[in-house]
Design an enzyme around this catalytic site. Structure first.
Site, PDB file in Angstrom:
ATOM      1  N   ASN A  53     -13.369  -7.062   5.468  1.00 41.81           N
ATOM      2  CA  ASN A  53     -12.695  -8.313   4.681  1.00 41.81           C
ATOM      3  C   ASN A  53     -12.263  -9.237   6.041  1.00 41.81           C
ATOM      4  O   ASN A  53     -11.530  -8.686   6.791  1.00 41.81           O
ATOM      5  CB  ASN A  53     -11.471  -8.236   4.036  1.00 41.81           C
ATOM      6  CG  ASN A  53     -10.671  -9.361   3.682  1.00 41.81           C
ATOM      7  OD1 ASN A  53     -10.949 -10.376   4.038  1.00 41.81           O
ATOM      8  ND2 ASN A  53      -9.327  -9.106   3.132  1.00 41.81           N
ATOM      9  N   LYS A  59     -11.155 -11.822   6.575  1.00 45.83           N
ATOM     10  CA  LYS A  59     -10.051 -12.739   6.345  1.00 45.83           C
ATOM     11  C   LYS A  59     -10.042 -14.282   7.075  1.00 45.83           C
ATOM     12  O   LYS A  59     -11.222 -14.705   7.206  1.00 45.83           O
ATOM     13  CB  LYS A  59      -8.686 -11.908   6.892  1.00 45.83           C
ATOM     14  CG  LYS A  59      -8.417 -10.686   6.186  1.00 45.83           C
ATOM     15  CD  LYS A  59      -7.207 -10.350   6.474  1.00 45.83           C
ATOM     16  CE  LYS A  59      -7.081  -8.765   6.040  1.00 45.83           C
ATOM     17  NZ  LYS A  59      -5.815  -8.186   6.058  1.00 45.83           N
ATOM     18  N   HIS A  69      -5.995  -9.667  -3.966  1.00 42.34           N
ATOM     19  CA  HIS A  69      -5.677  -9.066  -2.294  1.00 42.34           C
ATOM     20  C   HIS A  69      -4.224  -9.317  -2.256  1.00 42.34           C
ATOM     21  O   HIS A  69      -3.546 -10.422  -2.725  1.00 42.34           O
ATOM     22  CB  HIS A  69      -6.425  -9.708  -1.351  1.00 42.34           C
ATOM     23  CG  HIS A  69      -6.155  -8.908   0.136  1.00 42.34           C
ATOM     24  ND1 HIS A  69      -5.046  -9.309   0.955  1.00 42.34           N
ATOM     25  CD2 HIS A  69      -6.752  -8.122   0.900  1.00 42.34           C
ATOM     26  CE1 HIS A  69      -5.145  -8.495   1.815  1.00 42.34           C
ATOM     27  NE2 HIS A  69      -6.283  -7.961   1.617  1.00 42.34           N
ATOM     28  N   GLU A  79      -2.373 -10.344   0.164  1.00 41.64           N
ATOM     29  CA  GLU A  79      -2.125 -11.490   0.906  1.00 41.64           C
ATOM     30  C   GLU A  79      -2.000 -12.822  -0.194  1.00 41.64           C
ATOM     31  O   GLU A  79      -1.251 -13.681   0.000  1.00 41.64           O
ATOM     32  CB  GLU A  79      -2.929 -11.770   1.970  1.00 41.64           C
ATOM     33  CG  GLU A  79      -2.362 -10.746   3.117  1.00 41.64           C
ATOM     34  CD  GLU A  79      -3.511 -10.381   3.855  1.00 41.64           C
ATOM     35  OE1 GLU A  79      -4.867 -10.911   4.130  1.00 41.64           O
ATOM     36  OE2 GLU A  79      -3.596  -9.356   4.668  1.00 41.64           O
ATOM     37  N   GLU A  90      -4.607  -0.417  -2.055  1.00 42.22           N
ATOM     38  CA  GLU A  90      -4.075  -0.871  -0.631  1.00 42.22           C
ATOM     39  C   GLU A  90      -2.681  -0.986  -0.568  1.00 42.22           C
ATOM     40  O   GLU A  90      -2.156  -2.177  -1.101  1.00 42.22           O
ATOM     41  CB  GLU A  90      -5.100  -2.476  -0.128  1.00 42.22           C
ATOM     42  CG  GLU A  90      -6.426  -2.423  -0.327  1.00 42.22           C
ATOM     43  CD  GLU A  90      -6.963  -3.492   0.556  1.00 42.22           C
ATOM     44  OE1 GLU A  90      -7.566  -3.341   1.517  1.00 42.22           O
ATOM     45  OE2 GLU A  90      -6.544  -4.660   0.231  1.00 42.22           O
ATOM     46  N   GLY A 145      -2.724  -3.842   7.665  1.00 42.18           N
ATOM     47  CA  GLY A 145      -2.489  -4.554   9.280  1.00 42.18           C
ATOM     48  C   GLY A 145      -1.365  -3.980   9.863  1.00 42.18           C
ATOM     49  O   GLY A 145      -1.009  -4.768  10.990  1.00 42.18           O
ATOM     50  N   SER A 170      -5.311  -0.392   7.390  1.00 42.77           N
ATOM     51  CA  SER A 170      -5.154   0.122   8.518  1.00 42.77           C
ATOM     52  C   SER A 170      -6.432   1.232   8.707  1.00 42.77           C
ATOM     53  O   SER A 170      -6.323   2.197   9.525  1.00 42.77           O
ATOM     54  CB  SER A 170      -4.068   0.750   8.877  1.00 42.77           C
ATOM     55  OG  SER A 170      -2.934  -0.376   9.123  1.00 42.77           O
TER      56      SER A 170
END
Ligand code: PEP
Length: 264
Positions: free
Chosen positions: A9, A11, A95, A97, A167, A173, A213
């Protein structure tokens, strides 16, 4: 036997020439002998360029999001029909985010999954809890509800077409990785939810990935678990060498699981 898959991904990272360079490097290394499947999800604006590079390769092209509408007055949105033009095969949906920064709800995500399936994309359906939920010992219950909401009203045949990515938000991250054991526990629970909503056979065919991560120095610990079918990878997908190491770790795990089925 489920084939492992590593999905990058990208991003909102990389400029055009960096994205092209990365795609060329991956194309040069991923081939019919690669034991794991590979997909990359660039920014919408680079789908055309990356699609051209990946033509004839063994790498799937994915998008990072998609509208649940086909056309109309939806300024700034991208329709599934537009993605079709670029040979996109997969779409990341839900996702964290998108959920947290863009306020996407379980209902939005369920609608997007249905639209993606209607247009024959493979939804990469993301779920995962926040740190406070895990600390309150409510991770399993929370993720179970997210999964049930995401697959609401899907037929068994539709459920079979999903890839699910677990996730945990606190691991995305942040450099904090969920232990393989903990990830496997949640992933087994997700497989059980899928079994209840479809069948044993279907639940054994649906791939469920870990994301958060993932790096080449921690992925071996994760991918050795037989229920973990690969990784959805953010930061580590931006460097060809690092991403390819993950692909090869997943390939090794696939080989091992064939010689020692269900070892962990
Ligand atoms: C992600 O955003 O899907 C992700 C897993 O990111 P990272 O690998 O950077 O934690």
């Amino acid at each position: 036997m489920r084939k492992k898959i590593i999905i990058g991904n990208w991003k909102m990272n990389l400029n055009l020439s960096e994205a092209q360079d990365l795609a060329f490097k991956l194309k040069g290394e991923v081939n019919t002998k690669t034991l794991a499947e590979v997909a990359v999800c660039p920014s919408f604006v680079y789908l055309s360029a990356i699609s051209n590079i990946l033509k004839g390769s063994n790498i799937y092209l994915g998008a990072q999001n998609m509208s649940n509408q086909e056309s109309g007055a939806f300024t700034g949105e991208i329709s599934p029909l537009m993605l079709k033009d670029f040979n996109v095969k997969m779409v990341i949906i839900g996702h964290s985010e998108r959920r947290q920064v863009f306020n996407e709800t379980d209902e939005d995500i369920n609608a997007k999954i249905k639209t993606a399936l209607k247009h024959e994309f493979t939804p990469i359906f993301c779920c995962g809890e926040e740190l406070k939920t895990r600390e309150a010992n409510k991770a399993e219950e929370f993720v179970k509800n997210q999964v049930l909401a995401g697959i609401k009203d899907l037929s068994k045949e539709q459920i079979e077409k999903l890839i699910v990515a677990y996730e945990p938000i606190w691991a995305i991250g942040t450099g904090k990785v969920c232990s393989g054991e903990d990830a496997n526990k949640i992933i087994k629970m997700i497989r059980n939810v899928i079994k209840e909503k479809s069948s044993v056979d279907i639940s054994e065919r649906v791939r469920i990935l870990y994301g958060g991560s993932v790096k080449s120095d921690n992925f071996n610990e994760t991918i050795k678990y037989s229920d973990i079918d690969g990784g959805l990878v953010g930061g580590a997908s931006l460097k060809a060498d690092e991403f390819l190491k993950l692909v090869s770790l997943a390939g090794n795990a696939h080989e091992q699981s064939q010689s020692h089925p269900a070892s962990v």
